[in-house]
Design a protein around this motif. Structure first.
Motif, mmCIF file in Angstrom:
data_model
loop_
_atom_site.group_PDB
_atom_site.id
_atom_site.type_symbol
_atom_site.label_atom_id
_atom_site.label_comp_id
_atom_site.label_asym_id
_atom_site.label_seq_id
_atom_site.Cartn_x
_atom_site.Cartn_y
_atom_site.Cartn_z
ATOM 1 N N VAL A 69 25.234 -0.550 45.000
ATOM 2 C CA VAL A 69 24.667 -1.897 44.967
ATOM 3 C C VAL A 69 25.722 -2.912 44.534
ATOM 4 O O VAL A 69 25.907 -3.965 45.165
ATOM 5 C CB VAL A 69 23.443 -1.944 44.029
ATOM 6 N N LEU A 89 24.326 -3.267 52.863
ATOM 7 C CA LEU A 89 23.949 -1.977 52.282
ATOM 8 C C LEU A 89 22.512 -1.649 52.648
ATOM 9 O O LEU A 89 21.620 -2.500 52.537
ATOM 10 C CB LEU A 89 24.090 -2.024 50.759
ATOM 11 N N ASP A 136 23.318 4.232 51.754
ATOM 12 C CA ASP A 136 23.150 5.103 50.590
ATOM 13 C C ASP A 136 22.039 6.090 50.908
ATOM 14 O O ASP A 136 20.862 5.774 50.831
ATOM 15 C CB ASP A 136 22.802 4.271 49.358
ATOM 16 N N ARG A 153 15.146 2.102 40.811
ATOM 17 C CA ARG A 153 16.332 1.726 41.544
ATOM 18 C C ARG A 153 17.218 0.833 40.683
ATOM 19 O O ARG A 153 16.735 0.126 39.811
ATOM 20 C CB ARG A 153 15.964 0.986 42.841
ATOM 21 N N ARG A 188 19.476 1.427 51.966
ATOM 22 C CA ARG A 188 19.058 2.616 51.228
ATOM 23 C C ARG A 188 18.175 3.463 52.135
ATOM 24 O O ARG A 188 17.136 2.989 52.617
ATOM 25 C CB ARG A 188 18.286 2.220 49.954
ATOM 26 N N THR A 217 21.916 9.142 49.389
ATOM 27 C CA THR A 217 22.035 10.150 48.345
ATOM 28 C C THR A 217 20.662 10.599 47.857
ATOM 29 O O THR A 217 19.631 10.032 48.219
ATOM 30 C CB THR A 217 22.847 9.602 47.160
ATOM 31 N N THR A 226 15.346 -0.896 52.458
ATOM 32 C CA THR A 226 15.127 0.546 52.341
ATOM 33 C C THR A 226 14.334 1.055 53.530
ATOM 34 O O THR A 226 13.353 0.426 53.943
ATOM 35 C CB THR A 226 14.376 0.883 51.043
ATOM 36 N N ALA A 272 18.547 -3.967 48.166
ATOM 37 C CA ALA A 272 18.965 -3.518 49.493
ATOM 38 C C ALA A 272 17.730 -3.156 50.309
ATOM 39 O O ALA A 272 16.752 -2.629 49.767
ATOM 40 C CB ALA A 272 19.875 -2.298 49.375
ATOM 41 N N GLN A 294 15.932 6.559 51.911
ATOM 42 C CA GLN A 294 15.306 7.382 50.878
ATOM 43 C C GLN A 294 14.012 7.980 51.393
ATOM 44 O O GLN A 294 13.106 7.264 51.807
ATOM 45 C CB GLN A 294 15.013 6.557 49.626
ATOM 46 N N GLY A 345 24.144 5.350 43.174
ATOM 47 C CA GLY A 345 23.254 4.319 43.683
ATOM 48 C C GLY A 345 23.549 2.966 43.067
ATOM 49 O O GLY A 345 23.585 1.934 43.756
#
Length: 249
Positions: free
Chosen positions: A84, A94, A70, A224, A96, A72, A232, A230, A98, A80
């Motif tokens: 999940v 998964l 993810d 979140r 993330r 995004t 990160t 997940a 960010q 988001g």
């Protein structure tokens, strides 16, 4: 068959897709379709929603997906949350990706708020000429502000409801400090509004605002989504390492 699904639309997502393709990984990047002419990443691309968590979970299973990243925008709350839930249902790892948020520094005059609606209330007390850089979909929050003059910068033309005194600037980053400073001066901007998007692509406006003594209203990132946490990471290199570990490559 898709090995990795990248939920994209950001510069980091494009860089990740390019890195995966260069390593011979089959990757599909998913774009929301909210921008008319998006910058397309390397590899396969799909545009549009999945139909919620159930649709995304079904897509992951049908395409033999080994991992989801993810990547995004920090304010893309709906996808988001779907990621999940769907990853847990499909039993697909998964990650993330960010970018870190911005940090206020010496000389910055920042005013933090939780929503664009709070920003709309605050700007009317701070100034008369407002520069909105919070995205075209957020302009409705300012439609009730009848006194200030707004300059809104967007990639695509916005749709109503809109502030009555609005000028739209269609443009796409990255931006320079020199260019942002000239824009603030030309339009006599006395308040800047932004979301805490993070990253280097649009930091120039914050530097220009600091140098020009322009206060900045910053919308905090949303929390979140609930669900299994997940892992990160903050950069593309770490995401590539994570995918390699999942795929055993």
């Amino acid at each position: 068959m898709t090995k990795v699904l990248v939920l994209g639309g950001t510069g980091e997502a494009r860089a990740l897709a390019a890195g995966l393709v260069s390593r011979g990984v089959a990757v599909t990047s998913s774009l929301a379709g909210r921008v008319a002419s998006p910058r397309l990443p390397a590899g396969a691309v799909r545009v549009g929603g999945f139909g919620g968590p159930d649709g995304l979970a079904r897509w992951l299973t049908e395409h033999g997906t080994a991992a989801v990243v993810d990547a995004t925008h920090p304010f893309a709350e709906r996808i988001g949350a779907s990621a999940v839930t769907a990853a847990a249902r499909a039993r697909v790892p998964l990650l993330r990706l960010q970018r870190p948020g911005w940090r206020q520094g010496p000389g910055d005059d920042w005013h933090w708020v939780d929503t664009l609606e709070e920003a709309a209330t605050l700007v009317e007390r701070l100034g008369d000429r407002i520069f909105l850089t919070s995205g075209r979909q957020g302009l409705a929050a300012f439609a009730r502000c009848t006194r200030p003059h707004f300059l809104a910068r967007c990639v695509d033309p916005p749709e109503p409801p809109l502030p009555p005194r609005l000028e739209v600037l269609l443009d796409r980053g990255p931006y320079t400090v020199e260019g942002e400073t000239a824009l603030l001066r030309e339009h006599r901007i006395d308040v800047l509004v932004t979301k805490d998007s993070g990253g280097a692509m649009t930091t120039a406006k914050l530097v220009a605002a600091r140098q020009e003594g322009v206060p900045v209203v910053v919308v905090r990132r949303p929390p979140r989504p609930p669900g299994p946490p997940a892992p990160t990471v903050a950069d593309v290199a770490a995401a590539l390492d994570w995918v390699s570990a999942i795929l055993g490559t």
